[in-house]
Design an enzyme around this catalytic site. Sequence first.
Site, PDB file in Angstrom:
ATOM      1  N   HIS A  26     -10.943   6.047   5.166  1.00  0.00           N
ATOM      2  CA  HIS A  26     -11.893   4.812   5.454  1.00  0.00           C
ATOM      3  C   HIS A  26     -11.583   3.870   6.534  1.00  0.00           C
ATOM      4  CE1 HIS A  26     -14.192   1.597   3.717  1.00  0.00           C
ATOM      5  NE2 HIS A  26     -13.183   0.607   3.734  1.00  0.00           N
ATOM      6  N   GLU A 168      -6.148  12.414  -5.327  1.00  0.00           N
ATOM      7  CA  GLU A 168      -5.441  11.077  -5.213  1.00  0.00           C
ATOM      8  C   GLU A 168      -5.765   9.950  -6.235  1.00  0.00           C
ATOM      9  OE1 GLU A 168      -5.001  12.440  -0.874  1.00  0.00           O
ATOM     10  OE2 GLU A 168      -6.601  12.745  -2.466  1.00  0.00           O
ATOM     11  N   TYR A 170      -8.661   9.485  -7.886  1.00  0.00           N
ATOM     12  CA  TYR A 170      -9.878   8.595  -7.958  1.00  0.00           C
ATOM     13  C   TYR A 170     -10.663   9.320  -9.140  1.00  0.00           C
ATOM     14  CZ  TYR A 170      -8.772   6.353  -3.522  1.00  0.00           C
ATOM     15  OH  TYR A 170      -8.276   5.585  -2.474  1.00  0.00           O
ATOM     16  N   ARG A 218     -12.182  17.892  -2.525  1.00  0.00           N
ATOM     17  CA  ARG A 218     -10.716  17.689  -2.433  1.00  0.00           C
ATOM     18  C   ARG A 218     -10.264  17.327  -3.499  1.00  0.00           C
ATOM     19  NH1 ARG A 218      -7.282  15.787   1.788  1.00  0.00           N
ATOM     20  NH2 ARG A 218      -5.556  14.354   1.003  1.00  0.00           N
ATOM     21  N   HIS A 256      -2.098   6.879  -5.944  1.00  0.00           N
ATOM     22  CA  HIS A 256      -1.447   5.828  -5.390  1.00  0.00           C
ATOM     23  C   HIS A 256      -0.523   4.978  -6.272  1.00  0.00           C
ATOM     24  CE1 HIS A 256      -4.489   5.892  -2.278  1.00  0.00           C
ATOM     25  NE2 HIS A 256      -5.386   5.373  -2.802  1.00  0.00           N
ATOM     26  N   CYS A 342       3.510   5.591  10.434  1.00  0.00           N
ATOM     27  CA  CYS A 342       4.124   4.065  10.212  1.00  0.00           C
ATOM     28  C   CYS A 342       3.043   3.517   9.215  1.00  0.00           C
ATOM     29  CB  CYS A 342       4.042   3.205  11.289  1.00  0.00           C
ATOM     30  SG  CYS A 342       2.451   2.862  12.100  1.00  0.00           S
ATOM     31  N   GLN A 344       1.209   1.233   9.347  1.00  0.00           N
ATOM     32  CA  GLN A 344       0.789  -0.383   9.370  1.00  0.00           C
ATOM     33  C   GLN A 344      -0.658  -0.728   9.709  1.00  0.00           C
ATOM     34  OE1 GLN A 344       5.011  -0.380  11.324  1.00  0.00           O
ATOM     35  NE2 GLN A 344       4.082  -2.426  11.302  1.00  0.00           N
ATOM     36  N   CYS A 346      -3.281   1.298   9.773  1.00  0.00           N
ATOM     37  CA  CYS A 346      -4.508   2.389   8.994  1.00  0.00           C
ATOM     38  C   CYS A 346      -4.298   2.227   7.408  1.00  0.00           C
ATOM     39  CB  CYS A 346      -4.105   3.909   9.636  1.00  0.00           C
ATOM     40  SG  CYS A 346      -2.203   4.341   8.970  1.00  0.00           S
ATOM     41  N   TRP A 578       8.150  -0.088  -0.464  1.00  0.00           N
ATOM     42  CA  TRP A 578       8.719   0.504  -1.690  1.00  0.00           C
ATOM     43  C   TRP A 578       9.500   1.720  -1.752  1.00  0.00           C
ATOM     44  CZ3 TRP A 578       7.214   5.022  -3.889  1.00  0.00           C
ATOM     45  CH2 TRP A 578       6.379   5.721  -3.375  1.00  0.00           C
ATOM     46  N   ALA A 659       5.169  -4.036  15.884  1.00  0.00           N
ATOM     47  CA  ALA A 659       4.836  -3.099  17.063  1.00  0.00           C
ATOM     48  C   ALA A 659       3.286  -2.932  17.024  1.00  0.00           C
ATOM     49  CB  ALA A 659       5.637  -1.616  16.579  1.00  0.00           C
TER      50      ALA A 659
END
Length: 690
Positions: A26, A168, A170, A218, A256, A342, A344, A346, A578, A659
């Site tokens: 997404h 995932e 959903y 999926r 999640h 990372c 961050q 995305c 976390w 960054a």
Amino acid sequence: MFEAALRPGRIGSLQLPNRIVMGSMHLGIEAESTDGAALAAFYVERARGGAGLIVTGGSAVSRVGAGGRHYSFINEDGDEPKLRRVAAAVHEAGGRIALQLFHAGRYAFQESFGLQPVAPSPIASKFSRAEPRELTDGEIWETIGDFARGAARAKDFGFDAVEVMASEGYLLNQFISPLTNRREDAWGGDAERRMRFGIEVLRAIRRAVGPDFPVIFRISGADLMEGGTPQEEILAYARALAGEGVDALNIGIGWHESSIPTVQAIVPTGIWVRYAAAVKDAVGALPVIASNRINSLDMADRVLAEGRVDFISMARPFLADPLLVAKAIRGEARLVNTCIACNQACIDRSLSDQAVSCMVNPRAARELELREDEAVRAREPRRFAVVGAGPAGMEAARVLAALGHHVELFDAHDGLGGQFRMACRIPGKEDFAETIRYFTNELTRLGVTFHLRRSLGDGDAALLRSFDGVVMATGVHPRRISLPGVDLPHVVSYVDVLQGSATVGERVAVIGGGGIGIDVAHLLSHGDAPISEEARFLYEQGIDHVDGAETLLVTHRRVAVMRRGKPLGEHIGRSTRWAVLKALRLQGVQTYTGIAYERIVSEGVWIVDAQGERKLIEADTVVIAAGQEPNTALRPTLDRVGVPYAVVGGAKEATELNAVRAFEEGARAAHDFATRSSVRFSTHLRSVTW
């Protein structure tokens, strides 16, 4: 080279040029008001980059099923023009694209559209923090119809296939899990009835699109949830879908809400292939796609060569480098910009319903805004200096050179990378070195001149005046603190620790619990293990048993992290913080927040803890990791010489240095310089701080 990855393949009736699928992401730009121009530009660049098949970000089959405000809606007429545009543009670029059909179920956010989420059973989610409403039998059939109608519309709009999101955590995943499906009717009560919803969705889609239109599911290879779907039921579900005519299975991992990290940098690459391989064993000839934490074509090729799966899905790696496959085909793998996981720019942004991009490639999802095509390249190249070769400086130099200008890059150290040179020593952040490798090779290819071990100052005024513009990306200095005992010999800076130049004792106290303090604690507490990092991770997360576990992890250090405020690592990204703190707990790191420092002594650090109790944190080594300050020493010189300049990255703002911001500021400053026809005489650019 990469023979297995570049071998043609087939999913149903769809012939694919290679075995690399760009997985669904997404983007947060699906709902923008540009009639899909930016969305199409994003996918076109990946199609030209050689992805064998592109899977779009989830397109919600109903408004109540959206994962946020910025999703597209396959069944709403208003989104038809942009979705048609995406499919047509990808085909024009020679690519193939599947639309993902999406329903969040209990993972939807009520605040998005004021709609209460729906689910198999009314069980609240820790992820969306809303209690869903239980679907009635009639509503279940309506939802099945929504999926079928969405598939038919996707086919009509020109998409080559559809992928049903059933992983995932959903909606479809919620139906098969005993954690979230407590029904006792035709849609729950035992494994067969819990599987029924997904089977009926597939049947309805097949009736709607016919036998020859490819349908991918999926599914979750493992929920990684205590009390979740047993492995034998997952494999039975895979076999049932195969029996109903699904054309391929794409294997996701985790929910999640899982307490086990799945996509963070601390997760070893390739670790989840085992679950896709288990599904492959269960379904035989049916194509199976492995995904998650496969971030290089080299690893994808090795997995495929083993014959354990048929395709590899790589999502975030196509954010980092849209030309991932094309470069490999050209024999230019050294020029691939590697995803460093990372999260961050995305996943973290996606989880908060923001537009997605990429730390190491700020052009991602901004292809129209930050153009680098031939039409915008300089007709009259100019000369630019970039001072500082950290993230901001490397990206600024790359953009200026890619746009046709002459660039000279200065740095006081003996190599590129800045703070990344230290970050790549942290367990789980080893791939930060890949970013340095990429920029070193790419800037060389672009003809950038390197001046390493070269600081600039007052004596370089004439040199600076010779340039048409300067990007000041000089980074940061460690912040000095005022605390009695800070000059004692056993007190060291985080820089000395991360560069490996400090001798560190068996008991360590870290002053500062921000991102850098957490990194230092992770490095010093990680310890050794007589097994691979993959086996260590699986043991630590409780996935695999290891004999002799009590002696598996060996560290001679006791590490304590202290912070005045709360919480620890508060600026670490939502999807990562976390997991990193869990790793510290597993490694026995002691943490203290809400404390006051009194003094450093030879025995350690005296503090007053959050309960007001005076306490000595015993330490042989005290590490100062109390943040950074901008390195602005060059700025007065630039002001005096009068050259137009832009200040970016840590030199602009060092508070919890980010960054993502550094790379983006470097890119934007370079674009602004490069797109001005007469930068030499532009007073606007004097002292710009991006």
